[in-house]
Design a protein around this motif. Structure first.
Motif, PDB file in Angstrom:
ATOM      1  N   UNK A 150       0.830  -1.199   0.000  1.00  0.00           N
ATOM      2  CA  UNK A 150       0.000   0.000   0.000  1.00  0.00           C
ATOM      3  C   UNK A 150       0.864   1.247   0.000  1.00  0.00           C
ATOM      4  N   UNK A 151       0.309   2.308  -0.548  1.00  0.00           N
ATOM      5  CA  UNK A 151       0.934   3.624  -0.542  1.00  0.00           C
ATOM      6  C   UNK A 151      -0.123   4.629  -0.081  1.00  0.00           C
ATOM      7  N   UNK A 152       0.332   5.842   0.208  1.00  0.00           N
ATOM      8  CA  UNK A 152      -0.591   6.863   0.680  1.00  0.00           C
ATOM      9  C   UNK A 152      -0.512   6.989   2.188  1.00  0.00           C
ATOM     10  N   UNK A 153      -1.521   7.600   2.768  1.00  0.00           N
ATOM     11  CA  UNK A 153      -1.556   7.870   4.200  1.00  0.00           C
ATOM     12  C   UNK A 153      -2.128   6.669   4.952  1.00  0.00           C
ATOM     13  N   UNK A 154      -1.349   6.167   5.920  1.00  0.00           N
ATOM     14  CA  UNK A 154      -1.755   5.024   6.741  1.00  0.00           C
ATOM     15  C   UNK A 154      -1.617   5.386   8.215  1.00  0.00           C
ATOM     16  N   UNK A 155      -2.326   4.641   9.053  1.00  0.00           N
ATOM     17  CA  UNK A 155      -2.326   4.879  10.493  1.00  0.00           C
ATOM     18  C   UNK A 155      -1.984   3.591  11.244  1.00  0.00           C
ATOM     19  N   UNK A 156      -1.617   3.697  12.531  1.00  0.00           N
ATOM     20  CA  UNK A 156      -1.314   2.491  13.302  1.00  0.00           C
ATOM     21  C   UNK A 156      -2.412   1.433  13.159  1.00  0.00           C
ATOM     22  N   UNK A 157      -1.961   0.212  12.997  1.00  0.00           N
ATOM     23  CA  UNK A 157      -2.765  -0.993  12.797  1.00  0.00           C
ATOM     24  C   UNK A 157      -3.199  -1.207  11.354  1.00  0.00           C
ATOM     25  N   UNK A 158      -3.024  -0.214  10.470  1.00  0.00           N
ATOM     26  CA  UNK A 158      -3.352  -0.417   9.054  1.00  0.00           C
ATOM     27  C   UNK A 158      -2.392  -1.429   8.439  1.00  0.00           C
ATOM     28  N   UNK A 159      -2.891  -2.212   7.499  1.00  0.00           N
ATOM     29  CA  UNK A 159      -2.053  -3.145   6.748  1.00  0.00           C
ATOM     30  C   UNK A 159      -1.234  -2.358   5.727  1.00  0.00           C
ATOM     31  N   UNK A 160       0.060  -2.710   5.635  1.00  0.00           N
ATOM     32  CA  UNK A 160       0.942  -2.056   4.662  1.00  0.00           C
ATOM     33  C   UNK A 160       1.314  -3.008   3.535  1.00  0.00           C
ATOM     34  N   UNK A 161       1.805  -4.196   3.912  1.00  0.00           N
ATOM     35  CA  UNK A 161       2.384  -5.094   2.918  1.00  0.00           C
ATOM     36  C   UNK A 161       1.918  -6.526   3.167  1.00  0.00           C
ATOM     37  N   UNK A 162       1.725  -7.234   2.056  1.00  0.00           N
ATOM     38  CA  UNK A 162       1.329  -8.640   2.090  1.00  0.00           C
ATOM     39  C   UNK A 162       2.205  -9.379   1.092  1.00  0.00           C
ATOM     40  N   UNK A 163       2.821 -10.453   1.551  1.00  0.00           N
ATOM     41  CA  UNK A 163       3.619 -11.327   0.687  1.00  0.00           C
ATOM     42  C   UNK A 163       3.143 -12.747   0.946  1.00  0.00           C
ATOM     43  N   UNK A 164       2.824 -13.472  -0.109  1.00  0.00           N
ATOM     44  CA  UNK A 164       2.398 -14.867   0.040  1.00  0.00           C
ATOM     45  C   UNK A 164       2.999 -15.698  -1.084  1.00  0.00           C
ATOM     46  N   UNK A 165       3.334 -16.940  -0.738  1.00  0.00           N
ATOM     47  CA  UNK A 165       4.000 -17.849  -1.677  1.00  0.00           C
ATOM     48  C   UNK A 165       3.405 -19.247  -1.527  1.00  0.00           C
ATOM     49  N   UNK A 166       3.232 -19.940  -2.658  1.00  0.00           N
ATOM     50  CA  UNK A 166       2.788 -21.338  -2.612  1.00  0.00           C
ATOM     51  C   UNK A 166       3.887 -22.242  -3.154  1.00  0.00           C
ATOM     52  N   UNK A 167       3.900 -23.453  -2.635  1.00  0.00           N
ATOM     53  CA  UNK A 167       4.837 -24.481  -3.095  1.00  0.00           C
ATOM     54  C   UNK A 167       4.286 -25.844  -2.687  1.00  0.00           C
ATOM     55  N   UNK A 168       5.009 -26.886  -3.041  1.00  0.00           N
ATOM     56  CA  UNK A 168       4.604 -28.235  -2.653  1.00  0.00           C
ATOM     57  C   UNK A 168       4.881 -28.481  -1.172  1.00  0.00           C
ATOM     58  N   UNK A 169       5.975 -27.903  -0.666  1.00  0.00           N
ATOM     59  CA  UNK A 169       6.401 -28.159   0.709  1.00  0.00           C
ATOM     60  C   UNK A 169       6.713 -26.865   1.437  1.00  0.00           C
ATOM     61  N   UNK A 170       6.570 -26.871   2.757  1.00  0.00           N
ATOM     62  CA  UNK A 170       6.692 -25.651   3.553  1.00  0.00           C
ATOM     63  C   UNK A 170       8.063 -24.994   3.485  1.00  0.00           C
ATOM     64  N   UNK A 171       9.124 -25.760   3.395  1.00  0.00           N
ATOM     65  CA  UNK A 171      10.463 -25.180   3.409  1.00  0.00           C
ATOM     66  C   UNK A 171      10.679 -24.172   2.297  1.00  0.00           C
ATOM     67  N   UNK A 172      10.269 -24.519   1.091  1.00  0.00           N
ATOM     68  CA  UNK A 172      10.436 -23.610  -0.043  1.00  0.00           C
ATOM     69  C   UNK A 172       9.563 -22.366   0.117  1.00  0.00           C
ATOM     70  N   UNK A 173       8.338 -22.559   0.607  1.00  0.00           N
ATOM     71  CA  UNK A 173       7.448 -21.402   0.818  1.00  0.00           C
ATOM     72  C   UNK A 173       8.009 -20.462   1.869  1.00  0.00           C
ATOM     73  N   UNK A 174       8.471 -21.013   2.986  1.00  0.00           N
ATOM     74  CA  UNK A 174       9.038 -20.169   4.040  1.00  0.00           C
ATOM     75  C   UNK A 174      10.235 -19.378   3.520  1.00  0.00           C
TER      76      UNK A 174
END
Length: 160
Positions: A84-108
């Motif tokens: 996100x960009x623009x004006x944000x306040x405490x508790x607002x979400x800023x960034x989201x990163x998500x990844x999928x894979x077959x196994x947890x190690x690669x996703x982490x």
């Protein structure tokens, strides 16, 4: 959905984003995500608000290149970055990163790599409003060090 980047002012729904990321892909055995929010305190001061600026076009290109690097390094199926960009306040979400894979190690690993890269290499500028006035937020030495463990040298931080 495969590898997508969104730079936006509006908020987002984490559960919708996660569902869309893994929808229709029976190979997915792991989904790892990171959600960053605005803190009420930073560097010893209360934070009333944070304003994030970016360079349109350049920001998306930079993050897409980062995702291409993650695809080369890790066995992942899909990834999603929202910042996100623009004006944000405490508790607002800023960034989201998500990844999928077959196994947890690669996703982490891929999720952490993407977040480390975002913190140091993506062209965002953050300004906080505190009781002492407005101040630009500098990169931290620890952010450069986090990226260095992936074999990428960065000197974005200002040493104390």
């Amino acid at each position: 959905m495969t590898f997508t980047v969104s730079i936006q002012t509006q908020d987002f729904d984490v559960s919708q984003e996660l569902a869309a990321l893994r929808a229709g892909d029976a190979r997915v055995g792991a989904v790892c995500s990171f959600l960053g929010t605005v803190r009420e305190r930073n560097d010893g001061s209360s934070v009333a608000s944070m304003e994030l600026e970016h360079y349109p076009g350049m920001t998306e290109k930079s993050i897409s290149a980062m995702m291409d690097e993650a695809k080369k390094r890790f066995d992942i199926f899909a990834a999603r970055v929202i910042h996100r960009v623009g004006l944000l306040h405490p508790e607002d979400q800023i960034v989201f990163v998500a990844v999928t894979s077959a196994h947890r190690g690669e996703s982490f690993k891929a999720c952490e790599f993407l977040m480390d890269y975002l913190k140091t290499q993506a062209p965002f500028w953050k300004k906080e409003v505190t009781p002492e006035g407005a101040r630009w937020v500098d990169a931290r030495v620890s952010d450069d060090q986090a990226l260095a463990r992936w074999g990428i040298q960065a000197t974005n931080s200002i040493a104390p």
